[in-house]
Design a protein around this motif. Structure first.
Motif, PDB file in Angstrom:
ATOM      1  N   ASN A 152      53.024  36.846  45.928  1.00 20.65           N
ATOM      2  CA  ASN A 152      51.611  36.786  45.570  1.00 20.65           C
ATOM      3  C   ASN A 152      50.806  36.135  46.683  1.00 20.65           C
ATOM      4  OD1 ASN A 152      50.735  37.996  43.266  1.00 20.65           O
ATOM      5  ND2 ASN A 152      51.012  36.232  41.937  1.00 20.65           N
ATOM      6  N   THR A 153      49.542  36.486  46.771  1.00 26.04           N
ATOM      7  CA  THR A 153      48.703  35.885  47.815  1.00 26.04           C
ATOM      8  C   THR A 153      48.527  34.386  47.597  1.00 26.04           C
ATOM      9  OG1 THR A 153      46.715  36.545  46.583  1.00 26.04           O
ATOM     10  CG2 THR A 153      47.475  38.026  48.323  1.00 26.04           C
ATOM     11  N   GLU A 154      48.598  33.913  46.353  1.00 30.65           N
ATOM     12  CA  GLU A 154      48.500  32.471  46.098  1.00 30.65           C
ATOM     13  C   GLU A 154      49.689  31.730  46.696  1.00 30.65           C
ATOM     14  OE1 GLU A 154      45.919  34.438  43.134  1.00 30.65           O
ATOM     15  OE2 GLU A 154      47.986  34.774  43.808  1.00 30.65           O
ATOM     16  N   LYS A 174      43.769  40.746  50.721  1.00 25.84           N
ATOM     17  CA  LYS A 174      44.514  40.146  49.608  1.00 25.84           C
ATOM     18  C   LYS A 174      44.630  41.090  48.407  1.00 25.84           C
ATOM     19  CE  LYS A 174      43.157  36.081  48.378  1.00 25.84           C
ATOM     20  NZ  LYS A 174      42.262  34.915  48.128  1.00 25.84           N
ATOM     21  N   LYS A 191      46.615  30.301  37.286  1.00 27.31           N
ATOM     22  CA  LYS A 191      46.803  31.648  36.728  1.00 27.31           C
ATOM     23  C   LYS A 191      47.951  31.673  35.715  1.00 27.31           C
ATOM     24  CE  LYS A 191      46.705  35.113  39.516  1.00 27.31           C
ATOM     25  NZ  LYS A 191      47.115  36.029  40.605  1.00 27.31           N
ATOM     26  N   GLU A 227      49.025  32.452  51.049  1.00 30.12           N
ATOM     27  CA  GLU A 227      47.898  31.842  51.778  1.00 30.12           C
ATOM     28  C   GLU A 227      48.181  30.407  52.231  1.00 30.12           C
ATOM     29  OE1 GLU A 227      43.568  33.435  51.298  1.00 30.12           O
ATOM     30  OE2 GLU A 227      44.337  32.940  49.303  1.00 30.12           O
ATOM     31  N   LYS A 245      47.521  26.572  42.784  1.00 26.81           N
ATOM     32  CA  LYS A 245      46.893  27.902  42.744  1.00 26.81           C
ATOM     33  C   LYS A 245      47.539  28.786  41.679  1.00 26.81           C
ATOM     34  CE  LYS A 245      45.343  28.346  47.592  1.00 26.81           C
ATOM     35  NZ  LYS A 245      44.015  28.939  47.411  1.00 26.81           N
ATOM     36  N   LEU A 246      48.872  28.786  41.638  1.00 31.13           N
ATOM     37  CA  LEU A 246      49.562  29.624  40.667  1.00 31.13           C
ATOM     38  C   LEU A 246      49.439  29.074  39.246  1.00 31.13           C
ATOM     39  CD1 LEU A 246      52.706  30.659  42.744  1.00 31.13           C
ATOM     40  CD2 LEU A 246      50.947  32.187  41.839  1.00 31.13           C
ATOM     41  N   MET A 255      50.076  25.397  46.741  1.00 36.39           N
ATOM     42  CA  MET A 255      50.598  26.662  46.214  1.00 36.39           C
ATOM     43  C   MET A 255      50.824  26.591  44.712  1.00 36.39           C
ATOM     44  SD  MET A 255      53.730  27.982  45.096  1.00 36.39           S
ATOM     45  CE  MET A 255      54.980  26.969  45.910  1.00 36.39           C
TER      46      MET A 255
END
Length: 339
Positions: free
Chosen positions: A32-34, A15, A230, A37, A226-227, A223
């Motif tokens: 993005n990995t978020e 990642k 951030k 995944e 998760k984002l 998803m």
């Protein structure tokens, strides 16, 4: 370039490097990995592979692949992903990268398909062993520096229709509002609200609507949460008398807001709430430069309203690479003879 192929579920240990390659090149929230995944968790099958390309020991390319048929491979493309799930140095498709990848894949490879490549800042191979086919025309709309000047530059019909909605609401003593939410809790609720509106649309009849408990609903909830943690996700609402009548799910990175999903309540279609919301979003970001949003990307198929907003249009393409020199010429000749 030397290649390693791993089951896609081993992505977690790579990642950090994936995000570094994304940030150094396309720098998009949808890579993005978020974002990726949850795709792995909900949409990837057991035959999905993570391809890792190294040059002098450093990882310079990663992508997800699956075998489509004998001799044919393609990048994995869940419908929830707007672009090819691939990161590479400088966003370059070099001949060496493509040839080495085909050589390293197991068995004979006669065709390798890269699906949904953004034509923006994409460097294509030198050798004419590839074929480009247009997937869609998409659009983006830079945030104007001065909104009033931008609005005046738009077509007369759009301006009149926009003002007509406002005037009609004022006459009916209706309150119009457009706003965003961005805390993780509000974003999760936003996905539920989106699903409630879409459940009443034509998509529900086709079985393609987001629902809180279906796979799509679970994916978007996870998803977006998760984002949002951030500060890279938000939900935009358009309301009439505090009733939510349109909703956009959005993700953010590198001064770019990407509208992933748009829905509106058909009962209020006369007010064009989805289009009204887009205009108000542009106004908001133009008048609040501290938000840091310089560009709005759509990544879906450009519709008439994209053009009416004076969006910049460009193609999203599929690229097919033929590692055997004469194969593309043979295919073109075959198509010509059969046309």
């Amino acid at each position: 370039m030397e290649w390693t192929f791993l089951p896609a579920n081993e992505f977690k240990q790579y990642k950090k490097r994936w995000n570094e390659l994304n940030q150094d090149n396309q720098n998009l929230a949808i890579l993005n990995t978020e974002f990726i995944e949850p795709l792995l968790a909900y949409y990837f099958s057991d035959d999905a592979l993570l391809a890792i390309g190294r040059e002098q020991g450093a990882i310079n390319c990663m992508l997800f692949l699956r075998k489509k048929a004998w001799g044919r491979w393609e990048t994995i493309m869940p419908s929830q992903a707007p672009l090819c799930l691939m990161v590479t140095t400088h966003n370059h498709f070099t001949d060496e990268l493509l040839q080495s990848l085909c050589k390293a894949l197991p068995g004979v490879v006669i065709q390798l398909d890269f699906l949904q490549l953004d034509s923006k800042n994409l460097t294509l191979p030198n050798k004419q062993q590839y074929e480009l086919s247009e997937y869609i025309i998409t659009g983006n709309r830079p945030v104007p520096e001065i909104f009033d000047d931008y609005f005046k530059s738009l077509g007369k019909n759009l301006r009149q229709n926009y003002n007509k909605v406002i005037n009609r609401a004022a006459k009916a003593e209706q309150q119009l509002d457009c706003y965003k939410v961005d805390t993780p809790e509000d974003v999760v609720q936003g996905v539920k609200t989106y699903a409630e509106i879409e459940a009443k649309s034509w998509k529900a009849d086709l079985g393609t609507a987001i629902e809180p408990d279906n796979i799509q609903g679970k994916y978007y909830t996870e998803m977006m949460a998760k984002l949002a943690q951030k500060n890279q996700a938000c939900v935009w609402y358009y309301t009439i008398d505090q009733q939510i009548v349109a909703c956009d799910l959005c993700v953010i990175q590198n001064h770019t807001l990407i509208i992933l999903k748009t829905t509106f309540d058909d009962a209020y279609s006369k007010s064009s709430p989805a289009l009204q919301m887009k205009v108000d979003m542009l106004r908001y970001y133009a008048e609040h430069p501290q938000e840091g949003i310089h560009n709005i990307e759509f990544f879906g198929k450009a519709m008439e309203w994209h053009k009416r907003l004076d969006s910049e249009l460009r193609p999203i393409n599929h690229l097919t690479w033929y590692p055997i020199n004469f194969l593309l010429a043979f295919i073109k000749l075959f198509k010509k003879l059969n046309s």
